[in-house]
Design an enzyme around this catalytic site. Structure first.
Site, PDB file in Angstrom:
ATOM      1  N   LYS A 170       0.844  -1.195   0.000  1.00  0.00           N
ATOM      2  CA  LYS A 170       0.000   0.000   0.000  1.00  0.00           C
ATOM      3  C   LYS A 170       0.886   1.253   0.000  1.00  0.00           C
ATOM      4  O   LYS A 170       1.893   1.277  -0.672  1.00  0.00           O
ATOM      5  CB  LYS A 170      -0.996  -0.071   1.170  1.00  0.00           C
ATOM      6  CG  LYS A 170      -1.904  -1.282   1.025  1.00  0.00           C
ATOM      7  CD  LYS A 170      -2.806  -1.528   2.190  1.00  0.00           C
ATOM      8  CE  LYS A 170      -2.125  -2.317   3.275  1.00  0.00           C
ATOM      9  NZ  LYS A 170      -3.008  -2.878   4.284  1.00  0.00           N
ATOM     10  N   ASP A 206      -4.970  -7.885   9.534  1.00  0.00           N
ATOM     11  CA  ASP A 206      -6.377  -7.460   9.591  1.00  0.00           C
ATOM     12  C   ASP A 206      -7.350  -8.546   9.145  1.00  0.00           C
ATOM     13  O   ASP A 206      -8.475  -8.624   9.632  1.00  0.00           O
ATOM     14  CB  ASP A 206      -6.609  -6.153   8.797  1.00  0.00           C
ATOM     15  CG  ASP A 206      -6.067  -6.197   7.381  1.00  0.00           C
ATOM     16  OD1 ASP A 206      -5.390  -7.172   7.019  1.00  0.00           O
ATOM     17  OD2 ASP A 206      -6.313  -5.236   6.621  1.00  0.00           O
TER      18      ASP A 206
HETATM   19  C1  BGC Z   1      -1.340  -6.466   2.952  1.00  0.00           C
HETATM   20  C2  BGC Z   1      -2.117  -7.466   3.763  1.00  0.00           C
HETATM   21  C3  BGC Z   1      -3.415  -6.864   4.244  1.00  0.00           C
HETATM   22  C4  BGC Z   1      -4.180  -6.284   3.075  1.00  0.00           C
HETATM   23  C5  BGC Z   1      -5.488  -5.635   3.486  1.00  0.00           C
HETATM   24  C6  BGC Z   1      -2.214  -5.884   1.865  1.00  0.00           C
HETATM   25  O1  BGC Z   1      -1.519  -4.880   1.188  1.00  0.00           O
HETATM   26  O2  BGC Z   1      -0.215  -7.080   2.381  1.00  0.00           O
HETATM   27  O3  BGC Z   1      -1.353  -7.914   4.866  1.00  0.00           O
HETATM   28  O4  BGC Z   1      -4.177  -7.840   4.879  1.00  0.00           O
HETATM   29  O5  BGC Z   1      -3.385  -5.320   2.408  1.00  0.00           O
HETATM   30  O6  BGC Z   1      -5.293  -4.595   4.387  1.00  0.00           O
END
Ligand code: BGC
Length: 474
Positions: A170, A206
């Site tokens: 992200k 999460d």
């Molecule tokens: C992360 C995950 C997370 C998901 C939703 C992804 O970018 O790698 O660990 O569960 O985003 O938040």
């Protein structure tokens, strides 16, 4: 007026035929989705394997969560939730008698961009400062409460309170955190302040938090799925298939990190030129290819790139773009939801296009809606393919002809988009015809789930002597 309307419809139909040529690569047939699901299944098996997991794009991370809540956990907990643009602190009471998780209070702290991309020390100092403020406001600084930390990034969990960040996803890219134990970084930051302390810590993703908080209400919840800024899912896998962890009995929750599907190039056949640009211009090129086709952080940008291309090719806005449309990130994912609203969608679209400095006519508005529809349906269908892979696997694992199960879901795309959930559910149904799935939207996001995990961790996890095999050590 009727003539004018017919004319608009005529222009729309003829232009939309041309626009559809650009949109065609976004349309994935049921057969294609089945093929994608089969590929994901192979990747999942690779990720679970003792000798194959190192190179697996779908990481299938063991979480140490060995049981779903049974409704008897109780106590007061703190929960931290870091994963999107905000950071949340919660004070939670889990009541045994009423089978209830009560949120006593909570606070949201923004994480400014410079901290998201600064040093790890700055990030954890910021988190520790927010927690200090919150504890002050609740008069809790003297207590050392157990803490559930929802940390929504791919982590290799060594123990429930030791979790190594594999890589940021992200919008985050803080230095000096990848490869380190996140719980230790948090504790160190708290100790640097020396004005309060925390008790034992349980780290969770999460998806796991969502599964646990839904599992508290519905015992058959054994999958957690997030479709928000990022996307991911976890589910209860048979221990005998989790080759990296000692023990054969029972089940363990696996954090699939399905966002990484395609990082080995296996989705090149369905990546459009727009997906390629989104990846290349992101802060982490080559990482989380599947996520970049699906989640809220990227959908708006895919639509924007399509709109720019269609305008340049004179199919929209009489060939005239605007500075805003040409600016990366300016077409927000929430616009897609607003534009696709049943009743007010076209009006919303007009307002958004005006805000973006574009000169539109009623045909443009309809074409923009078509673009949004196409991009969000692809996202829903890709999620459906991935979820179908999981439910089909659980069913096969248990040798069942028919599986009834529950998925705990969270995330802004799933919650806020007007028909995303319907599209997703309809396609999962087609791709997993022998499974009946109940979708439970988690009531208060992942924060409460983190507190639940802390509770369960205290009562269940720490009593289980579950060690990773040698091969896993990092
Ligand atoms: C992360 C995950 C997370 C998901 C939703 C992804 O970018 O790698 O660990 O569960 O985003 O938040």
């Amino acid at each position: 007026q009727t003539i004018a309307r017919s004319y608009i419809i005529f222009v729309y139909l003829s232009l939309s035929l041309q626009v559809k040529k650009y949109l065609k690569p976004f349309l994935l047939s049921q057969e294609k989705l089945q093929e994608i699901s089969a590929r994901l299944k192979k990747n999942m098996i690779q990720g679970l394997g003792k000798h194959t997991h190192h190179k697996a794009p779908v990481k299938m991370l063991p979480t140490f969560v060995r049981a779903t809540p049974d409704g008897t956990e109780k106590g007061d907990f703190l929960a931290l939730d870091l994963g999107g643009t905000n950071f949340r602190v919660l004070y939670v009471r889990v009541m045994e008698e009423e089978q209830k998780v009560l949120k006593m209070d909570s606070q949201i702290c923004a994480i400014p961009q410079d901290i998201m991309r600064g040093t790890g020390e700055q990030l954890f100092d910021h988190i520790a400062a927010c927690l200090a403020d919150f504890l002050d406001s609740q008069n809790l600084k003297g207590q050392t409460l157990p803490l559930g930390f929802t940390f929504s990034f791919p982590c290799e969990q060594i123990e429930i309170d030791k979790s190594i960040l594999i890589h940021w996803t992200k919008g985050f890219s803080c230095s000096e955190v990848e490869g380190k134990d996140v719980v230790k970084l948090l504790r160190d930051a708290i100790h640097r302040r020396a004005d309060y302390d925390i008790g034992s810590v349980a780290m969770v993703n999460d998806t796991v938090g969502t599964m646990m908080s839904c599992g508290y209400k519905d015992q058959s919840c054994e999958i957690g799925m997030i479709i928000g800024t990022g996307t991911n899912a976890c589910y209860m896998e048979e221990m005998k298939n989790v080759k990296r962890v000692e023990g054969e009995d029972g089940r363990m929750c696996i954090n699939t990190e399905w966002g990484g599907f395609g990082d080995d190039g296996s989705l090149e056949d369905i990546q459009t030129q727009f997906d390629v640009v989104v990846d290349k211009t992101s802060i982490n090129p080559g990482i989380h290819i599947f996520e970049k086709m699906i989640s809220g952080m990227y959908l708006g940008e895919i639509v924007r790139l399509l709109l720019v291309k269609l305008t340049e090719d004179k199919l929209l806005f009489k060939g005239k773009t605007s500075e805003a449309l040409l600016t990366p990130g300016r077409f927000e994912t929430r616009f897609i939801s607003e534009i696709e609203e049943q009743d007010r969608g076209l009006k919303n679209c007009q307002n958004i296009l005006t805000e973006l400095g574009l000169k539109w006519d009623s045909v443009d508005v309809r074409l923009v809606r078509l673009v949004c529809d196409t991009v969000s349906i692809r996202s829903a269908h890709l999620c459906a393919a991935a979820l179908a892979t999981i439910v089909n696997r659980i069913r096969e694992n248990r040798g069942l002809d028919y599986l009834k199960t529950t998925v705990g879901v969270d995330g802004t795309v799933y919650r806020k988009h007007p028909n995303f959930s319907d599209k997703l559910q309809a396609m999962v149904h087609r791709l997993a015809p022998n499974c009946s799935i109940t979708f439970l939207v988690s009531e208060d996001g992942s924060g409460k789930g983190a507190a639940m995990v802390t509770a369960v961790a205290h009562l269940v996890l720490l009593t289980l002597n579950c060690k990773l095999t040698q091969d896993q050590s990092m």
